[in-house]
Enzyme design. Sequence first.
Site, PDB file in Angstrom:
ATOM      1  N   GLY A 252       0.749  -1.242   0.000  1.00  0.00           N
ATOM      2  CA  GLY A 252       0.000   0.000   0.000  1.00  0.00           C
ATOM      3  C   GLY A 252       0.778   1.291   0.000  1.00  0.00           C
ATOM      4  CB  CYS A 371      11.148  -2.846  -7.512  1.00  0.00           C
ATOM      5  SG  CYS A 371      10.468  -4.482  -7.157  1.00  0.00           S
TER       6      CYS A 371
END
Length: 432
Positions: A252, A371
Site C-alpha cells: 500500500g 522494482c
Amino acid sequence: MHHEQRLAALAVRRVMAGATLPAALAAMDDGAPTRGRALVQELAYGTLRHWGRLAALAQALARKPLSDPELAALVAVALYQLDHTAAPSFAVVDRAVDAAALVGRPQAKPLINAMLRRYLRERDALNAQVARASPVARWSYPRWWIGRVEADLPAHWQAVLAAGNERPPLTLRVNRRAAVRESLLERFRAHGIAADAVGPSGLIVREPRPVAELPGFAEGAFSVQDAGAQLAAPLLAPRDGLRVLDACAAPGGKTTHLLELAHVELTALDSDAARLSRLEANLARLGLAAPNVRTVVGDAAAPDRWWDRRPYDRILADVPCTASGIVRRHPDAKWLRRKSDLASFAAQQQAILAGLWPLLASGGLLLYATCSVFAGENELQISDFQQAHPEALRESISFPDDCLHLGGQLLPSGNAAVHNQDGFFYALLRKG
C-alpha cells in the site's frame, strides 16, 4: 553474541536451501529481546548481501573443501561481522567458536578458530585472491545476474551491483494530510533523531531504528517508502474526483501516496488477501480509510472477475518482477532467483498489461512500474506492448535533478547519493 551468530547462520542456510529470508528469520524467532532479534536480522541480511565473497573466503580458509553447509554459513556470518560491524575481532572469533557447538558441530571449534584467526592475519591478500578467482566472489551476485546487468546497463553495471550490496537507508514519506515535513523534522530533533529531507516529501533517518519507535508513527504522520518509490504516484498527476485503480497494490505504499495527493475514488487491488489486510491497516493508521477507497482481492490479469465495467482515469500497474532493483533491501532475492524466472515474470507482466489496458478511459494514464533493473522487464516490455497497441502513447516523464536515471530507469544509488534510491522503472502511457 554466539546465540545470535547461530540463529543468523541457520537463517542463511535456510535461504540457500530455498526459503525467503523473512520466512527463515521467522522460523528462527525464539522470543528473544528486540535487541537480540535485531542483531540476528543484521547478521543474516548482511551475510546474504555479501554471500558470494564470504562463501568463497570460507572455502579458501578451510584446509580442505568445507562440505558442511551450516559450518560454512557460520563462518560466513563471522566474516561479515569482522568486515562490516564494530564488534571487537576477538569477541567475534571467540563467540563463533562457541556457536559451533550450538549448531551441533563441537568438533569443528578448532577449525573455526584457525580459519578466522588466519583471516585476521591475511585479510587483504585473501580478499584479493577470491575476487580474482570469480566474479561471483567479486560482486556477490550469481554469474547470470552479473552478465544480465552488464548487458542491460553497460556504462553503469559495476555501480549498480555495488549499490545493491550497501545497507539501505530508512526512508520515510511524510503524510501531507497529517504532518508537515519541517515540523516532523523538528519533532525528530527534539527526540535526538537526525534526519535529512529527500525528494518532495521524503525523510532519510540517519541511524535506522524500529519505525514504530519514531515520533508520529502511531498518529499516521509518515509511511516507510524508498525515495525512488515516492516518485510513482505524482507521475499519474492525480486530481480530486478521478477514478483510480492501483493494481498489485499491497502493501500500500503507492496506494496511500495517491490518496494523500488527491481525493480520488480509488480501487486497491491485490491477489493476496493477507497482504491486502496490511494495506487496510496502513490506510487506517494514516487516516485514509474512507468510502471513496475500496480494497478488492483479485487478479489484475483477469478483470472480468472483479471489474464493475466503469473505466478508470488512472491506473497504476506496479507489476510483479524479479526485484533486481531492490536487492539491498531483499538480498535473498539474489540467491533465490533463477535465470528462467525472467521469462516467467515477463509473461505475467504482459498478461497484466493486456488485462488492465481495456479498463483505462480514453485519454487516461497508465503508469507501468517495476522494482527491476533488467531491460526484459522494463523497456523491452513497454516496446512490445506499444507495438501491439499503437494507441498506447508514451508520455515524457521527469525526475528530480539529483535522481540518477536513464530514461525511465532509476539506477540504484549508493548511500553517498543525495537522492538515495532503489532501482525502479517507470513508463507512463496515455490511451489515445
